[in-house]
Design a protein around this motif. Structure first.
Motif, PDB file in Angstrom:
ATOM      1  N   ARG A 232      -2.284 -15.031   8.593  1.00  0.00           N
ATOM      2  CA  ARG A 232      -3.570 -14.507   9.089  1.00  0.00           C
ATOM      3  C   ARG A 232      -4.722 -15.401   8.628  1.00  0.00           C
ATOM      4  O   ARG A 232      -4.600 -16.173   7.680  1.00  0.00           O
TER       5      ARG A 232
ATOM      6  N   GLU B  19      10.991 -11.641   0.456  1.00  0.00           N
ATOM      7  CA  GLU B  19      10.907 -10.674   1.565  1.00  0.00           C
ATOM      8  C   GLU B  19       9.863 -11.195   2.519  1.00  0.00           C
ATOM      9  O   GLU B  19       9.021 -12.021   2.158  1.00  0.00           O
TER      10      GLU B  19
ATOM     11  N   TYR C  76      -4.140 -15.758  -1.109  1.00  0.00           N
ATOM     12  CA  TYR C  76      -2.907 -15.980  -0.342  1.00  0.00           C
ATOM     13  C   TYR C  76      -2.678 -17.482  -0.261  1.00  0.00           C
ATOM     14  O   TYR C  76      -3.592 -18.273  -0.483  1.00  0.00           O
TER      15      TYR C  76
ATOM     16  N   ARG D 233     -10.318 -14.550   5.120  1.00  0.00           N
ATOM     17  CA  ARG D 233     -11.573 -13.779   5.197  1.00  0.00           C
ATOM     18  C   ARG D 233     -12.602 -14.433   4.288  1.00  0.00           C
ATOM     19  O   ARG D 233     -12.240 -15.160   3.360  1.00  0.00           O
TER      20      ARG D 233
ATOM     21  N   SER E 208       1.011 -14.087  -2.057  1.00  0.00           N
ATOM     22  CA  SER E 208       1.827 -14.093  -0.841  1.00  0.00           C
ATOM     23  C   SER E 208       1.460 -15.254   0.068  1.00  0.00           C
ATOM     24  O   SER E 208       0.364 -15.805  -0.024  1.00  0.00           O
TER      25      SER E 208
ATOM     26  N   TYR F 287       3.680 -12.162   6.858  1.00  0.00           N
ATOM     27  CA  TYR F 287       3.369 -12.102   5.424  1.00  0.00           C
ATOM     28  C   TYR F 287       4.693 -12.225   4.674  1.00  0.00           C
ATOM     29  O   TYR F 287       5.705 -11.663   5.106  1.00  0.00           O
ATOM     30  N   GLY F 288       4.693 -12.906   3.538  1.00  0.00           N
ATOM     31  CA  GLY F 288       5.934 -13.008   2.781  1.00  0.00           C
ATOM     32  C   GLY F 288       5.684 -13.394   1.334  1.00  0.00           C
ATOM     33  O   GLY F 288       4.645 -13.975   0.988  1.00  0.00           O
TER      34      GLY F 288
ATOM     35  N   ARG G   7      -4.788  -1.139  12.447  1.00  0.00           N
ATOM     36  CA  ARG G   7      -4.458  -0.903  11.032  1.00  0.00           C
ATOM     37  C   ARG G   7      -4.312   0.595  10.742  1.00  0.00           C
ATOM     38  O   ARG G   7      -3.490   0.990   9.930  1.00  0.00           O
TER      39      ARG G   7
ATOM     40  N   LYS H  22      -6.381  -0.978  -2.626  1.00  0.00           N
ATOM     41  CA  LYS H  22      -5.356  -1.608  -3.474  1.00  0.00           C
ATOM     42  C   LYS H  22      -5.928  -2.748  -4.316  1.00  0.00           C
ATOM     43  O   LYS H  22      -5.676  -2.820  -5.513  1.00  0.00           O
TER      44      LYS H  22
ATOM     45  N   ASP I  65       1.751  -6.956  -3.938  1.00  0.00           N
ATOM     46  CA  ASP I  65       0.988  -6.067  -3.042  1.00  0.00           C
ATOM     47  C   ASP I  65       1.508  -6.352  -1.638  1.00  0.00           C
ATOM     48  O   ASP I  65       1.096  -7.327  -1.008  1.00  0.00           O
ATOM     49  N   ILE I  66       2.457  -5.528  -1.186  1.00  0.00           N
ATOM     50  CA  ILE I  66       3.112  -5.805   0.108  1.00  0.00           C
ATOM     51  C   ILE I  66       3.298  -4.508   0.900  1.00  0.00           C
ATOM     52  O   ILE I  66       3.249  -3.419   0.344  1.00  0.00           O
ATOM     53  N   GLU I  67       3.502  -4.653   2.210  1.00  0.00           N
ATOM     54  CA  GLU I  67       3.648  -3.455   3.056  1.00  0.00           C
ATOM     55  C   GLU I  67       5.111  -2.936   2.995  1.00  0.00           C
ATOM     56  O   GLU I  67       5.988  -3.596   2.421  1.00  0.00           O
TER      57      GLU I  67
HETATM   58  P1  5GP Z   1      -4.373  -7.992   4.416  1.00  0.00           P
HETATM   59  O1  5GP Z   1      -4.323  -8.767   5.703  1.00  0.00           O
HETATM   60  O2  5GP Z   1      -5.306  -6.821   4.508  1.00  0.00           O
HETATM   61  O3  5GP Z   1      -4.634  -8.862   3.222  1.00  0.00           O
HETATM   62  O4  5GP Z   1      -2.920  -7.385   4.186  1.00  0.00           O
HETATM   63  C1  5GP Z   1      -2.323  -6.636   5.193  1.00  0.00           C
HETATM   64  C2  5GP Z   1      -1.071  -5.987   4.665  1.00  0.00           C
HETATM   65  O5  5GP Z   1      -0.104  -6.974   4.350  1.00  0.00           O
HETATM   66  C3  5GP Z   1      -1.279  -5.167   3.400  1.00  0.00           C
HETATM   67  O6  5GP Z   1      -0.629  -3.920   3.573  1.00  0.00           O
HETATM   68  C4  5GP Z   1      -0.587  -5.978   2.337  1.00  0.00           C
HETATM   69  O7  5GP Z   1      -0.040  -5.149   1.338  1.00  0.00           O
HETATM   70  C5  5GP Z   1       0.506  -6.638   3.132  1.00  0.00           C
HETATM   71  N1  5GP Z   1       1.030  -7.865   2.509  1.00  0.00           N
HETATM   72  C6  5GP Z   1       0.356  -8.804   1.797  1.00  0.00           C
HETATM   73  N2  5GP Z   1       1.187  -9.760   1.366  1.00  0.00           N
HETATM   74  C7  5GP Z   1       2.419  -9.417   1.797  1.00  0.00           C
HETATM   75  C8  5GP Z   1       3.714 -10.005   1.644  1.00  0.00           C
HETATM   76  O8  5GP Z   1       3.914 -11.036   0.998  1.00  0.00           O
HETATM   77  N3  5GP Z   1       4.746  -9.365   2.224  1.00  0.00           N
HETATM   78  C9  5GP Z   1       4.597  -8.203   2.935  1.00  0.00           C
HETATM   79  N4  5GP Z   1       5.694  -7.655   3.450  1.00  0.00           N
HETATM   80  N5  5GP Z   1       3.392  -7.628   3.089  1.00  0.00           N
HETATM   81  C10 5GP Z   1       2.327  -8.221   2.527  1.00  0.00           C
END
Ligand code: 5GP
Length: 198
Positions: A40, A71, A52, A43, A36, A80-81, A147, A17, A100-102
């Protein structure tokens, strides 16, 4: 001036993504990325406020309870939000915004803003997804297993999205996303101003 459009991209961890989104943003400058909030750990290479907003659980819960998030969801043990104010600001300014959200969060966005456009990014195969996640080299093996388990569930949610793009070569994937953006921007409901006489 017409308002901006809200685009949501979801897809399993490791599907590519971030790379595709970076390419889309390079080719389509009127798109802003929604940063967002997360609990977590950062990295290597990630920058607070850019990748983030890295928050403690208490800080996150405070924002959530104050209604500051459009959300939110828990993903593999972390929150995550999406902060809502920057999303509203972009849309008002006529700038398109990309989240970019789940899928749990994506469905909350769809419920609150039915005009949001939801795009799911799928890998060419599940085996390929596993290979990419391992190859990224920044996630511990136990976390990779979690994951991948999550990814299986995420695939079950994909039919609820408006579009599914294939995460293959970055140019092809970005091309598919850009085509969606272009088509959505040309919807008759968003083009009525072109028909008005001065
Ligand atoms: P990562 O930890 O790999 O950056 O993200 C893990 C997952 O969290 C990914 O699927 C990403 O799309 C999702 N994610 C990132 N930011 C948000 C958010 O603000 N809200 C939600 N619901 N999911 C998020």
């Amino acid at each position: 001036m017409s308002k901006g459009k809200l685009f949501v991209i979801s897809g399993p961890s490791g599907v590519g993504k971030s790379t595709a989104i970076a390419e889309v943003m390079r080719q389509y400058p009127n798109l802003r990325f929604s940063v967002s909030a997360t609990t977590r750990e950062k990295r290597p290479g990630e920058v607070d406020g850019v990748s983030y907003f890295f928050l403690s659980r208490e800080e996150f819960e405070k924002k959530r309870d104050n209604g500051e998030l459009l959300e939110h969801a828990e993903y593999v043990g972390n929150y995550y939000g999406t902060p809502e104010a920057p999303v509203n600001a972009a849309l008002e300014e006529g700038i398109d915004i990309l989240l970019d959200i789940e899928p749990v969060g994506a469905m909350q966005v769809k419920a609150r803003r039915p005009d949001a456009v939801l795009v799911f990014m799928a890998a060419p195969s599940f085996a390929e997804l596993e290979r990419r996640l391992v190859g990224r080299g920044d996630t511990a093996p136990d976390k990779i297993a979690k994951r991948l388990e999550k990814a299986r569930w995420e695939y079950t949610q994909a039919p609820q999205y408006d579009y599914i793009v294939l995460s293959d070569k970055v140019q092809t994937t970005a091309g598919e996303i850009l085509s969606i953006i272009t088509a959505e921007k040309c919807k008759a409901s968003d083009r009525r101003h072109l028909l008005e006489e001065e």
